[in-house]
Design a protein around this motif. Structure first.
Motif, PDB file in Angstrom:
ATOM      1  N   TYR A  82     119.083  22.706  37.272  1.00 33.37           N
ATOM      2  CA  TYR A  82     119.899  22.754  38.583  1.00 33.37           C
ATOM      3  C   TYR A  82     120.507  21.456  38.964  1.00 33.37           C
ATOM      4  O   TYR A  82     121.313  21.377  40.233  1.00 33.37           O
ATOM      5  N   ASP A  83     120.827  20.481  38.042  1.00 32.76           N
ATOM      6  CA  ASP A  83     121.111  19.226  38.499  1.00 32.76           C
ATOM      7  C   ASP A  83     122.652  19.194  38.809  1.00 32.76           C
ATOM      8  O   ASP A  83     122.899  18.427  39.678  1.00 32.76           O
ATOM      9  N   PRO A  84     123.541  20.062  38.524  1.00 31.77           N
ATOM     10  CA  PRO A  84     124.905  20.185  38.771  1.00 31.77           C
ATOM     11  C   PRO A  84     125.113  20.547  40.175  1.00 31.77           C
ATOM     12  O   PRO A  84     126.376  20.260  40.532  1.00 31.77           O
ATOM     13  N   VAL A  85     124.210  20.868  40.710  1.00 35.62           N
ATOM     14  CA  VAL A  85     124.796  21.369  42.260  1.00 35.62           C
ATOM     15  C   VAL A  85     123.595  20.693  43.166  1.00 35.62           C
ATOM     16  O   VAL A  85     123.757  20.729  44.198  1.00 35.62           O
ATOM     17  N   PHE A  86     122.689  19.552  42.629  1.00 32.94           N
ATOM     18  CA  PHE A  86     121.851  18.832  43.784  1.00 32.94           C
ATOM     19  C   PHE A  86     122.428  17.458  43.759  1.00 32.94           C
ATOM     20  O   PHE A  86     122.479  16.692  42.557  1.00 32.94           O
ATOM     21  N   VAL A  87     122.572  17.071  45.020  1.00 37.10           N
ATOM     22  CA  VAL A  87     123.204  15.859  45.545  1.00 37.10           C
ATOM     23  C   VAL A  87     121.797  15.184  45.904  1.00 37.10           C
ATOM     24  O   VAL A  87     121.372  15.512  46.992  1.00 37.10           O
ATOM     25  N   PRO A  88     121.388  14.003  45.481  1.00 31.93           N
ATOM     26  CA  PRO A  88     120.167  13.433  46.207  1.00 31.93           C
ATOM     27  C   PRO A  88     120.629  12.575  47.525  1.00 31.93           C
ATOM     28  O   PRO A  88     121.660  12.094  47.635  1.00 31.93           O
ATOM     29  N   ALA A  89     119.646  12.565  48.275  1.00 29.65           N
ATOM     30  CA  ALA A  89     120.057  11.802  49.715  1.00 29.65           C
ATOM     31  C   ALA A  89     120.520  10.729  49.571  1.00 29.65           C
ATOM     32  O   ALA A  89     120.134   9.772  48.603  1.00 29.65           O
ATOM     33  N   GLY A  90     121.444  10.283  50.061  1.00 27.19           N
ATOM     34  CA  GLY A  90     122.152   8.843  50.181  1.00 27.19           C
ATOM     35  C   GLY A  90     123.121   8.729  49.056  1.00 27.19           C
ATOM     36  O   GLY A  90     123.750   7.624  48.822  1.00 27.19           O
ATOM     37  N   ARG A  91     123.336   9.753  48.161  1.00 29.08           N
ATOM     38  CA  ARG A  91     124.361   9.790  47.216  1.00 29.08           C
ATOM     39  C   ARG A  91     125.574  10.645  47.315  1.00 29.08           C
ATOM     40  O   ARG A  91     125.510  11.449  48.166  1.00 29.08           O
TER      41      ARG A  91
END
Length: 211
Positions: A170-179
């Motif tokens: 699922y990495d392509p749809v996950f934006v980590p906080a602060g990024r």
């Protein structure tokens, strides 16, 4: 953690049949003198993951490997939890990517899995809460039954459409906080430094190999 012993230098079974996961974990533990052996190379069967939590599934795998090999074993379980979906897919993160017989060849289709999540969010309207987090639970089990559990987490939110080709799952749809970039757009070394797995391993290392 329970009153489990600490790992010393020596052999450790990694409860996986995935060569990539073995390589990644071996590299993380090599500085501490651990010789990592995969459950696959020992011919150990993969137990059914029947737990309702990441910790339960990680312990199932670690205990099965420790009992069968009579060597301390490490297992992990990880996944994506979406707030607006009540924490789903959670422990079923990989299952959501599994094609059914009517969806084509057997195997995992992560684009399909991402689409399932997005479809369920879209049903809730344009103002749906897109908060989510990745979890990683590491479990160490010893042949005598004692165990230790370490949990890591990274907060973020979901975006659509998918962006980036550096990650997996699922990495392509996950934006980590602060990024602003997705996990699949961030350099892998940078991602590993801030990931849920890094968080869990930092806790493991501090307790197992710290002063």
């Amino acid at each position: 953690m329970t009153d489990a012993p600490r790992l010393g230098s020596g052999s450790l079974v990694i409860a996986t049949h995935n060569a990539g996961k073995l390589k990644e974990i071996s590299a993380l533990l090599a500085p501490y003198g651990m010789n990592c052996i995969s459950a696959g190379s020992l011919g150990l069967p993969e137990p059914a993951e029947t737990g309702n939590t990441f910790a339960e599934n990680a312990l199932i795998k670690a205990r099965a490997a420790a009992e069968a090999s009579q060597i301390a074993a490490l297992a992990d379980d990880s996944g994506l939890s979406v707030d607006a979906l009540g924490g789903r897919p959670g422990v079923y993160t990989a299952d959501w990517a599994q094609r059914q017989w009517f969806e084509g060849d057997p195997g995992r289709d992560w684009y399909m899995a991402m689409g399932k999540v997005e479809g369920l969010l879209a049903e809730q309207g344009p103002d749906v809460d897109r908060s989510a987090h990745f979890s990683c639970t590491l479990a160490i089990a010893w042949p005598d039954g004692r165990h230790a559990v370490y949990e890591g987490r990274v907060e973020g939110s979901l975006t659509w459409p998918p962006r980036g080709a550096l990650g997996f799952g699922y990495d392509p749809v996950f934006v980590p906080a602060g990024r602003e970039q997705t996990f699949a757009e961030i350099d892998p070394d940078e991602k590993h430094a801030i990931s849920h797995r890094a968080d869990a391993f930092a806790k493991l290392v501090a307790e197992q190999f710290g002063a």
